[in-house]
Design a protein around this motif. Structure first.
Motif, PDB file in Angstrom:
ATOM      1  N   TYR A 149       0.833  -1.211   0.000  1.00  0.00           N
ATOM      2  CA  TYR A 149       0.000   0.000   0.000  1.00  0.00           C
ATOM      3  C   TYR A 149       0.863   1.256   0.000  1.00  0.00           C
ATOM      4  O   TYR A 149       1.797   1.393   0.777  1.00  0.00           O
ATOM      5  CB  TYR A 149      -0.931   0.021   1.222  1.00  0.00           C
ATOM      6  CG  TYR A 149      -1.674   1.340   1.380  1.00  0.00           C
ATOM      7  CD1 TYR A 149      -2.684   1.700   0.500  1.00  0.00           C
ATOM      8  CD2 TYR A 149      -1.332   2.230   2.393  1.00  0.00           C
ATOM      9  CE1 TYR A 149      -3.348   2.907   0.624  1.00  0.00           C
ATOM     10  CE2 TYR A 149      -1.988   3.443   2.530  1.00  0.00           C
ATOM     11  CZ  TYR A 149      -2.991   3.780   1.640  1.00  0.00           C
ATOM     12  OH  TYR A 149      -3.639   4.986   1.762  1.00  0.00           O
ATOM     13  N   CYS A 183      -6.715   3.437  -5.866  1.00  0.00           N
ATOM     14  CA  CYS A 183      -7.744   3.077  -4.890  1.00  0.00           C
ATOM     15  C   CYS A 183      -9.118   3.580  -5.328  1.00  0.00           C
ATOM     16  O   CYS A 183     -10.117   2.879  -5.191  1.00  0.00           O
ATOM     17  CB  CYS A 183      -7.400   3.637  -3.512  1.00  0.00           C
ATOM     18  SG  CYS A 183      -6.021   2.802  -2.699  1.00  0.00           S
ATOM     19  N   CYS A 235     -10.930   1.170  -7.439  1.00  0.00           N
ATOM     20  CA  CYS A 235     -10.894  -0.220  -6.940  1.00  0.00           C
ATOM     21  C   CYS A 235     -12.276  -0.582  -6.376  1.00  0.00           C
ATOM     22  O   CYS A 235     -12.944   0.260  -5.767  1.00  0.00           O
ATOM     23  CB  CYS A 235      -9.834  -0.335  -5.841  1.00  0.00           C
ATOM     24  SG  CYS A 235      -9.823  -1.917  -4.971  1.00  0.00           S
ATOM     25  N   LEU A 237     -12.978  -2.213  -3.874  1.00  0.00           N
ATOM     26  CA  LEU A 237     -13.015  -2.224  -2.412  1.00  0.00           C
ATOM     27  C   LEU A 237     -12.981  -0.821  -1.800  1.00  0.00           C
ATOM     28  O   LEU A 237     -13.009  -0.665  -0.583  1.00  0.00           O
ATOM     29  CB  LEU A 237     -11.847  -3.062  -1.871  1.00  0.00           C
ATOM     30  CG  LEU A 237     -11.839  -4.509  -2.362  1.00  0.00           C
ATOM     31  CD1 LEU A 237     -10.613  -5.239  -1.867  1.00  0.00           C
ATOM     32  CD2 LEU A 237     -13.100  -5.226  -1.951  1.00  0.00           C
ATOM     33  N   TYR A 238     -12.904   0.194  -2.636  1.00  0.00           N
ATOM     34  CA  TYR A 238     -12.867   1.591  -2.160  1.00  0.00           C
ATOM     35  C   TYR A 238     -14.300   2.022  -1.878  1.00  0.00           C
ATOM     36  O   TYR A 238     -15.105   2.194  -2.801  1.00  0.00           O
ATOM     37  CB  TYR A 238     -12.237   2.471  -3.230  1.00  0.00           C
ATOM     38  CG  TYR A 238     -11.872   3.868  -2.787  1.00  0.00           C
ATOM     39  CD1 TYR A 238     -10.863   4.097  -1.866  1.00  0.00           C
ATOM     40  CD2 TYR A 238     -12.521   4.984  -3.337  1.00  0.00           C
ATOM     41  CE1 TYR A 238     -10.501   5.384  -1.492  1.00  0.00           C
ATOM     42  CE2 TYR A 238     -12.156   6.269  -2.972  1.00  0.00           C
ATOM     43  CZ  TYR A 238     -11.148   6.466  -2.053  1.00  0.00           C
ATOM     44  OH  TYR A 238     -10.791   7.743  -1.688  1.00  0.00           O
ATOM     45  N   CYS A 278     -11.566   1.137   3.288  1.00  0.00           N
ATOM     46  CA  CYS A 278     -11.241  -0.034   2.466  1.00  0.00           C
ATOM     47  C   CYS A 278     -11.354  -1.271   3.352  1.00  0.00           C
ATOM     48  O   CYS A 278     -10.786  -1.309   4.445  1.00  0.00           O
ATOM     49  CB  CYS A 278      -9.829   0.082   1.912  1.00  0.00           C
ATOM     50  SG  CYS A 278      -9.237  -1.463   1.189  1.00  0.00           S
ATOM     51  N   ILE A 334     -10.045  -4.179   3.049  1.00  0.00           N
ATOM     52  CA  ILE A 334      -8.772  -4.883   3.264  1.00  0.00           C
ATOM     53  C   ILE A 334      -8.108  -4.378   4.553  1.00  0.00           C
ATOM     54  O   ILE A 334      -7.453  -5.127   5.265  1.00  0.00           O
ATOM     55  CB  ILE A 334      -7.817  -4.658   2.053  1.00  0.00           C
ATOM     56  CG1 ILE A 334      -8.334  -5.388   0.826  1.00  0.00           C
ATOM     57  CG2 ILE A 334      -6.379  -5.091   2.386  1.00  0.00           C
ATOM     58  CD1 ILE A 334      -8.299  -6.900   0.902  1.00  0.00           C
ATOM     59  N   PHE A 335      -8.328  -3.104   4.841  1.00  0.00           N
ATOM     60  CA  PHE A 335      -7.733  -2.491   6.034  1.00  0.00           C
ATOM     61  C   PHE A 335      -8.795  -2.264   7.122  1.00  0.00           C
ATOM     62  O   PHE A 335      -8.791  -1.249   7.803  1.00  0.00           O
ATOM     63  CB  PHE A 335      -7.038  -1.182   5.662  1.00  0.00           C
ATOM     64  CG  PHE A 335      -5.794  -1.394   4.844  1.00  0.00           C
ATOM     65  CD1 PHE A 335      -4.583  -1.700   5.448  1.00  0.00           C
ATOM     66  CD2 PHE A 335      -5.840  -1.337   3.461  1.00  0.00           C
ATOM     67  CE1 PHE A 335      -3.437  -1.923   4.700  1.00  0.00           C
ATOM     68  CE2 PHE A 335      -4.696  -1.562   2.696  1.00  0.00           C
ATOM     69  CZ  PHE A 335      -3.495  -1.857   3.325  1.00  0.00           C
ATOM     70  N   VAL A 345      -8.126   4.820   3.274  1.00  0.00           N
ATOM     71  CA  VAL A 345      -6.991   4.764   2.339  1.00  0.00           C
ATOM     72  C   VAL A 345      -7.133   5.936   1.366  1.00  0.00           C
ATOM     73  O   VAL A 345      -8.223   6.477   1.164  1.00  0.00           O
ATOM     74  CB  VAL A 345      -6.936   3.420   1.572  1.00  0.00           C
ATOM     75  CG1 VAL A 345      -6.678   2.270   2.534  1.00  0.00           C
ATOM     76  CG2 VAL A 345      -8.210   3.185   0.773  1.00  0.00           C
ATOM     77  N   TRP A 378      -2.790   2.909  -3.719  1.00  0.00           N
ATOM     78  CA  TRP A 378      -2.873   1.599  -4.384  1.00  0.00           C
ATOM     79  C   TRP A 378      -2.356   0.525  -3.442  1.00  0.00           C
ATOM     80  O   TRP A 378      -1.515   0.798  -2.570  1.00  0.00           O
ATOM     81  CB  TRP A 378      -2.009   1.589  -5.645  1.00  0.00           C
ATOM     82  CG  TRP A 378      -2.060   0.288  -6.424  1.00  0.00           C
ATOM     83  CD1 TRP A 378      -2.952  -0.057  -7.400  1.00  0.00           C
ATOM     84  CD2 TRP A 378      -1.159  -0.834  -6.289  1.00  0.00           C
ATOM     85  NE1 TRP A 378      -2.671  -1.320  -7.867  1.00  0.00           N
ATOM     86  CE2 TRP A 378      -1.575  -1.816  -7.202  1.00  0.00           C
ATOM     87  CE3 TRP A 378      -0.059  -1.100  -5.474  1.00  0.00           C
ATOM     88  CZ2 TRP A 378      -0.929  -3.051  -7.329  1.00  0.00           C
ATOM     89  CZ3 TRP A 378       0.580  -2.333  -5.610  1.00  0.00           C
ATOM     90  CH2 TRP A 378       0.144  -3.286  -6.533  1.00  0.00           C
ATOM     91  N   CYS A 379      -2.853  -0.704  -3.619  1.00  0.00           N
ATOM     92  CA  CYS A 379      -2.235  -1.865  -2.965  1.00  0.00           C
ATOM     93  C   CYS A 379      -2.431  -3.073  -3.870  1.00  0.00           C
ATOM     94  O   CYS A 379      -3.210  -3.030  -4.830  1.00  0.00           O
ATOM     95  CB  CYS A 379      -2.782  -2.108  -1.559  1.00  0.00           C
ATOM     96  SG  CYS A 379      -4.191  -3.228  -1.463  1.00  0.00           S
ATOM     97  N   ALA A 429      -4.024  -5.684  -3.596  1.00  0.00           N
ATOM     98  CA  ALA A 429      -5.348  -6.318  -3.623  1.00  0.00           C
ATOM     99  C   ALA A 429      -6.302  -5.592  -4.558  1.00  0.00           C
ATOM    100  O   ALA A 429      -7.490  -5.919  -4.601  1.00  0.00           O
ATOM    101  CB  ALA A 429      -5.931  -6.353  -2.207  1.00  0.00           C
ATOM    102  N   TRP A 430      -5.787  -4.648  -5.315  1.00  0.00           N
ATOM    103  CA  TRP A 430      -6.642  -3.862  -6.223  1.00  0.00           C
ATOM    104  C   TRP A 430      -7.492  -4.772  -7.104  1.00  0.00           C
ATOM    105  O   TRP A 430      -6.996  -5.751  -7.679  1.00  0.00           O
ATOM    106  CB  TRP A 430      -5.784  -2.962  -7.114  1.00  0.00           C
ATOM    107  CG  TRP A 430      -6.593  -2.057  -8.009  1.00  0.00           C
ATOM    108  CD1 TRP A 430      -7.077  -0.831  -7.715  1.00  0.00           C
ATOM    109  CD2 TRP A 430      -7.044  -2.350  -9.341  1.00  0.00           C
ATOM    110  NE1 TRP A 430      -7.784  -0.314  -8.763  1.00  0.00           N
ATOM    111  CE2 TRP A 430      -7.782  -1.237  -9.790  1.00  0.00           C
ATOM    112  CE3 TRP A 430      -6.894  -3.422 -10.191  1.00  0.00           C
ATOM    113  CZ2 TRP A 430      -8.367  -1.168 -11.042  1.00  0.00           C
ATOM    114  CZ3 TRP A 430      -7.490  -3.367 -11.452  1.00  0.00           C
ATOM    115  CH2 TRP A 430      -8.208  -2.247 -11.875  1.00  0.00           C
TER     116      TRP A 430
HETATM  117  S1  SF4 Z   1      -7.882  -2.945  -1.816  1.00  0.00           S
HETATM  118 FE1  SF4 Z   1      -5.951  -1.817  -2.063  1.00  0.00          FE
HETATM  119  S2  SF4 Z   1      -6.214  -0.731  -4.037  1.00  0.00           S
HETATM  120 FE2  SF4 Z   1      -8.279  -1.345  -3.343  1.00  0.00          FE
HETATM  121  S3  SF4 Z   1      -9.036   0.421  -2.167  1.00  0.00           S
HETATM  122 FE3  SF4 Z   1      -8.078  -0.986  -0.704  1.00  0.00          FE
HETATM  123  S4  SF4 Z   1      -5.973  -0.213  -0.495  1.00  0.00           S
HETATM  124 FE4  SF4 Z   1      -6.810   0.677  -2.370  1.00  0.00          FE
END
Ligand code: SF4
Length: 115
Positions: free
Chosen positions: A52, A77, A80, A82-83, A94, A96-97, A102, A107-108, A110-111
């Motif tokens: 990330y 992001c 993406c 997941l945003y 996000c 993922i976090f 984010v 970007w990370c 997992a996009w």
């Molecule tokens: S998964 Fe990664 S790329 Fe997608 S929103 Fe979350 S931090 Fe951004």
């Protein structure tokens, strides 16, 4: 020996209402404040593992080739799946976090493209 405290019913109800509304008010504030301040940092362990970055153009594409090339250069992001925010939002949650914030221009690894 202490005397028992006597509280009239009306006083008890007034106190209960004040305490209840204070609890509701206090309960609402931290959610907003946490959401504004809980930004994911690049130096956190999960960030490092996922690659990330706050600025997607700074991605180490040797380590994370998913963002290399023309297709990779369009991954941010904000676009993406997941945003959880508007594309124009500077920061958004996000999953993922754990729904922490984010950067839209971040970007990370997992996009995933929005469908
Ligand atoms: S998964 Fe990664 S790329 Fe997608 S929103 Fe979350 S931090 Fe951004």
């Amino acid at each position: 020996m202490s005397k028992p405290i006597q509280i009239r019913r009306r006083e008890f109800l007034k106190f209960s209402l004040k305490a209840g509304s204070t609890a509701v008010a206090l309960g609402a504030i931290p959610i907003t404040l946490l959401a504004q301040d809980d930004k994911v940092a690049e130096d956190e362990a999960l960030s490092q593992a996922m690659g990330y970055v706050l600025d997607a153009t700074k991605t180490d594409t040797a380590k994370f080739p998913k963002r290399a090339g023309d297709a990779g250069a369009n991954q941010f992001c904000y676009n993406c799946a997941l945003y959880a925010g508007e594309e124009s939002a500077e920061f958004a949650p996000c999953s993922i976090f754990q729904n922490r914030l984010v950067a839209g221009k971040g970007w990370c690894n997992a996009w995933v493209a929005k469908s």
